[in-house]
Design a protein around this motif. Structure first.
Motif, PDB file in Angstrom:
ATOM      1  N   VAL A   1       0.819  -1.212   0.000  1.00 23.50           N
ATOM      2  CA  VAL A   1       0.000   0.000   0.000  1.00 23.50           C
ATOM      3  C   VAL A   1       0.859   1.270   0.000  1.00 23.50           C
ATOM      4  O   VAL A   1       0.458   2.298  -0.556  1.00 23.50           O
ATOM      5  CB  VAL A   1      -1.000   0.025   1.183  1.00 23.50           C
ATOM      6  CG1 VAL A   1      -2.025  -1.076   1.043  1.00 23.50           C
ATOM      7  CG2 VAL A   1      -0.297  -0.060   2.526  1.00 23.50           C
ATOM      8  N   VAL A   2       2.039   1.198   0.603  1.00 25.22           N
ATOM      9  CA  VAL A   2       2.933   2.365   0.546  1.00 25.22           C
ATOM     10  C   VAL A   2       3.433   2.555  -0.879  1.00 25.22           C
ATOM     11  O   VAL A   2       3.451   3.678  -1.405  1.00 25.22           O
ATOM     12  CB  VAL A   2       4.124   2.208   1.517  1.00 25.22           C
ATOM     13  CG1 VAL A   2       5.123   3.352   1.327  1.00 25.22           C
ATOM     14  CG2 VAL A   2       3.634   2.189   2.958  1.00 25.22           C
ATOM     15  N   GLN A   3       3.823   1.459  -1.536  1.00 26.91           N
ATOM     16  CA  GLN A   3       4.380   1.561  -2.886  1.00 26.91           C
ATOM     17  C   GLN A   3       3.322   1.863  -3.944  1.00 26.91           C
ATOM     18  O   GLN A   3       3.612   2.551  -4.924  1.00 26.91           O
ATOM     19  CB  GLN A   3       5.094   0.257  -3.252  1.00 26.91           C
ATOM     20  CG  GLN A   3       6.412   0.045  -2.524  1.00 26.91           C
ATOM     21  CD  GLN A   3       7.241  -1.056  -3.160  1.00 26.91           C
ATOM     22  OE1 GLN A   3       6.776  -2.183  -3.323  1.00 26.91           O
ATOM     23  NE2 GLN A   3       8.480  -0.729  -3.513  1.00 26.91           N
ATOM     24  N   GLN A   4       2.095   1.370  -3.741  1.00 23.21           N
ATOM     25  CA  GLN A   4       1.078   1.499  -4.782  1.00 23.21           C
ATOM     26  C   GLN A   4       0.047   2.573  -4.501  1.00 23.21           C
ATOM     27  O   GLN A   4      -0.506   3.159  -5.442  1.00 23.21           O
ATOM     28  CB  GLN A   4       0.361   0.159  -4.961  1.00 23.21           C
ATOM     29  CG  GLN A   4       1.280  -0.965  -5.400  1.00 23.21           C
ATOM     30  CD  GLN A   4       0.553  -2.298  -5.509  1.00 23.21           C
ATOM     31  OE1 GLN A   4      -0.615  -2.339  -5.878  1.00 23.21           O
ATOM     32  NE2 GLN A   4       1.230  -3.387  -5.188  1.00 23.21           N
ATOM     33  N   ASN A   5      -0.244   2.840  -3.215  1.00 24.96           N
ATOM     34  CA  ASN A   5      -1.322   3.766  -2.886  1.00 24.96           C
ATOM     35  C   ASN A   5      -0.849   5.090  -2.306  1.00 24.96           C
ATOM     36  O   ASN A   5      -1.404   6.150  -2.630  1.00 24.96           O
ATOM     37  CB  ASN A   5      -2.296   3.125  -1.889  1.00 24.96           C
ATOM     38  CG  ASN A   5      -2.961   1.869  -2.421  1.00 24.96           C
ATOM     39  OD1 ASN A   5      -2.397   0.804  -2.328  1.00 24.96           O
ATOM     40  ND2 ASN A   5      -4.143   1.999  -2.995  1.00 24.96           N
ATOM     41  N   LEU A   6       0.145   5.040  -1.424  1.00 32.09           N
ATOM     42  CA  LEU A   6       0.503   6.228  -0.648  1.00 32.09           C
ATOM     43  C   LEU A   6       1.673   7.019  -1.240  1.00 32.09           C
ATOM     44  O   LEU A   6       1.562   8.232  -1.431  1.00 32.09           O
ATOM     45  CB  LEU A   6       0.809   5.823   0.800  1.00 32.09           C
ATOM     46  CG  LEU A   6      -0.351   5.176   1.556  1.00 32.09           C
ATOM     47  CD1 LEU A   6       0.097   4.725   2.939  1.00 32.09           C
ATOM     48  CD2 LEU A   6      -1.521   6.157   1.669  1.00 32.09           C
ATOM     49  N   LEU A   7       2.773   6.341  -1.540  1.00 35.53           N
ATOM     50  CA  LEU A   7       3.974   7.045  -2.022  1.00 35.53           C
ATOM     51  C   LEU A   7       4.564   6.349  -3.252  1.00 35.53           C
ATOM     52  O   LEU A   7       5.751   5.993  -3.269  1.00 35.53           O
ATOM     53  CB  LEU A   7       5.031   7.120  -0.908  1.00 35.53           C
ATOM     54  CG  LEU A   7       4.631   7.890   0.364  1.00 35.53           C
ATOM     55  CD1 LEU A   7       5.683   7.688   1.444  1.00 35.53           C
ATOM     56  CD2 LEU A   7       4.458   9.368   0.051  1.00 35.53           C
TER      57      LEU A   7
END
Length: 576
Positions: A145-151
């Motif tokens: 989710v960090v790599q794809q959604n947040l940053l």
């Protein structure tokens, strides 16, 4: 997988003296129980609470992924599954709570002394292994989710640090944060409490969002197919051997000689998701921790009714509502629908394209064998392009969505931009809080096995065992991060019968229960419910062992059973 009382149990497991509040609650319960069922129920409602809080934070990465993929692969037709799983899980949790509060004995030692040390150590080691295994998808989900959604622009696969560099940075931050929290838990500092509230807030955000999606869909356009939804709560065991009916038109569009190929692919995913979703509802490590958390609260036999009532209402109802909304939102967005960009010439993500081509390659290999697998990549691409539209559509339906795609389940409520942020922050909160809980449980189990007080150096060393989950994003590199929760949950299901069978034996042990043993019709009812739960866990575990490990897995399972029986025979001879 998690217990709302985890922190208190890990900090206070050795301190079981009742507080003044516990003494007052005991007096209230004794008085109410003496006056009959009605007053007792009123007292239970008044004192109820831990079960509701427990359910609110039980929704970890495993339950979230299980519910999302249930909606993707089966639509609304398997809403019954997580309901049944959590009800049977609560039956077993109620049984272990009844035994613990009746005897006031620490379960690990009680099993070794009264039941069978192979089962006692098996239960402890399985809980430890489950915590270690379940930590893998938590790091994987959080990284995704960090790599794809947040940053994505900074830490994503195309970000300034590259895919591997981004994963290393994210995993290092997760590991450092989780370790710092675990190491400072005994201090009860304000920082830890503030961080806990933040994590719970993030989890609550995504839970509320899925509720909002269902409400939005219900009152938009033609609304939701409530007839299908309500019928989805009716158990249908035929789904174990038949694909969801909604795939029927797509299967009919495929050439008859290849329908079995696609049907088997659907069934394989469907079975895996069924096992994973059931295993994530009540994890074996949760069964290890719950009784100790009750002892830590100072509860005794007067709290048995409250514990069962609290679990039965406070855990089942919220869990069913939350996971049900996730399944409905996921089904409405993804079920029996091709992955975006795969059939219309759109810009589909490389991961989806890779899965899509892989499924078509498998289909062509089933038809042509080595004549196809030996071809050059360019030749394979030409043959894939010439496949009938029906095959391409089936492959596009069966690709496994990842964080970026699954977040779009919230889009009807928030729009895609906000959906990315809400989903990303919520899953990150779930992942990080679950990592902390699993590390705490690992330390707790190690201390219990070594017979040392909770906390201190031993607990911290034990907690580090679960941190092997930091390898998850690298072991599962290049694959759908959210799908990792499925195979790891299947491993958890393989361990679960150890706990369920042990609790069944404890409930019927005269040497353990003494004059507190259940008798008459109540005993019959307990054994019936626990027998169903145990049988279900054994069947699911047996299938998982055979499907994933074949004769090797069966041999290990048989060896464990033979060892347990041999120890039991030896113990009986010693006591004779």
């Amino acid at each position: 997988m998690k217990s709302a009382e985890t922190s208190s149990a890990t900090r206070e497991a050795a301190q079981i003296e009742p507080s003044a509040q516990v003494a007052a609650d005991r007096a209230l319960l004794r008085d109410a129980q003496a006056r009959g069922t009605g007053p007792a129920l009123k007292a239970y409602v008044k004192l109820s609470g831990p079960g509701w809080l427990q359910s609110a934070i039980t929704l970890g990465g495993g339950s979230l992924s299980g519910a999302l993929f249930l909606g993707v692969i089966a639509g609304y037709s398997m809403l019954w599954l997580q309901v049944l799983a959590v009800v049977l899980g609560v039956v077993m949790l109620s049984a272990i709570s009844y035994v613990t509060l009746s005897t006031r004995e620490r379960p690990f030692a009680a099993i070794n002394r009264h039941i069978n040390p192979v089962l006692g150590w098996g239960w402890a080691l399985a809980s430890l292994m489950a915590s270690m295994v379940w930590c893998l998808p938590q790091f994987s989900l959080s990284t995704a989710v960090v790599q794809q959604n947040l940053l994505p622009g900074i830490l994503g696969a195309e970000g300034i640090f590259g895919d591997i560099g981004g994963k290393i940075i994210i995993c290092a931050l997760l590991f450092i944060t989780a370790t710092a929290i675990v190491f400072t838990y005994d201090s009860k500092g304000k920082g830890v409490k503030l961080f806990e509230r933040l994590l719970k807030g993030l989890v609550g955000l995504v839970v509320i969002s899925f509720f909002g999606v269902v409400l939005k869909l219900a009152f938009t356009g033609d609304g939701l197919p409530w007839g299908e939804i309500f019928s989805g709560f009716i158990p249908d065991l035929s789904q174990w051997s038949h694909p969801a009916e909604t795939f029927g038109p797509a299967l009919q569009a495929v050439a008859p000689e290849f329908r079995a190929f696609w049907s088997n692919n659907i069934l394989s995913m469907q079975r895996d998701v069924m096992i994973a979703a059931a295993a994530a509802a009540v994890g074996i490590n949760m069964t290890f921790l719950l009784p100790y958390s009750m002892l830590a609260r100072g509860w005794d036999k007067h709290f048995r009714g409250l514990a069962i009532f609290d679990l039965s209402t406070g855990m089942v109802i919220p869990f069913v509502l939350v996971t049900g909304c996730i399944v409905i939102a996921s089904a409405s967005q993804f079920h029996a629908k091709p992955g975006a960009g795969l059939l219309d010439g759109g810009n589909a993500p490389p991961a989806l394209v890779g899965q899509f081509n892989g499924l078509l390659d498998s289909r062509l290999s089933a038809e042509m064998g080595a004549d196809y697998t030996s071809l050059a990549p360019e030749a394979k691409a030409e043959i894939r392009a010439a496949l009938p539209e029906g095959d391409k559509r089936m492959a596009a339906m069966l690709v496994k969505r990842d964080a970026f795609h699954l977040s779009s389940a919230l889009a009807p409520l928030t729009g895609s931009t906000v959906a990315n942020a809400v989903f990303g922050l919520g899953v990150l909160g779930m992942g990080l809080s679950t990592i902390v809980i699993l590390m705490l449980i690992s330390g707790f189990v190690v201390c219990e096995m070594l017979g040392v007080p909770q906390g201190g150096k031993t607990h911290r060393i034990g907690a580090m065992l679960a941190s092997v989950g930091v390898l998850g994003p690298f072991i599962w590199s290049g694959k759908t991060a959210f799908w990792l929760a499925v195979p790891t949950s299947i491993i958890g299901m393989i361990f679960l019968p150890i706990a369920y069978l042990t609790f069944l034996l404890m409930m019927n042990s005269k040497s353990l229960m003494g004059d507190q043993i259940v008798r008459g019709n109540q005993r019959l009812l307990w054994n019936l419910l626990m027998g169903v739960a145990t049988l279900g866990a054994l069947i699911a575990a047996g299938w998982s062992i055979w499907d994933k490990a074949h004769w090797t897995g069966v041999s290990i399972a048989v060896a464990f059973i033979v060892f347990a029986l041999a120890v039991q025979i030896f113990r009986k001879k010693q006591l004779a």
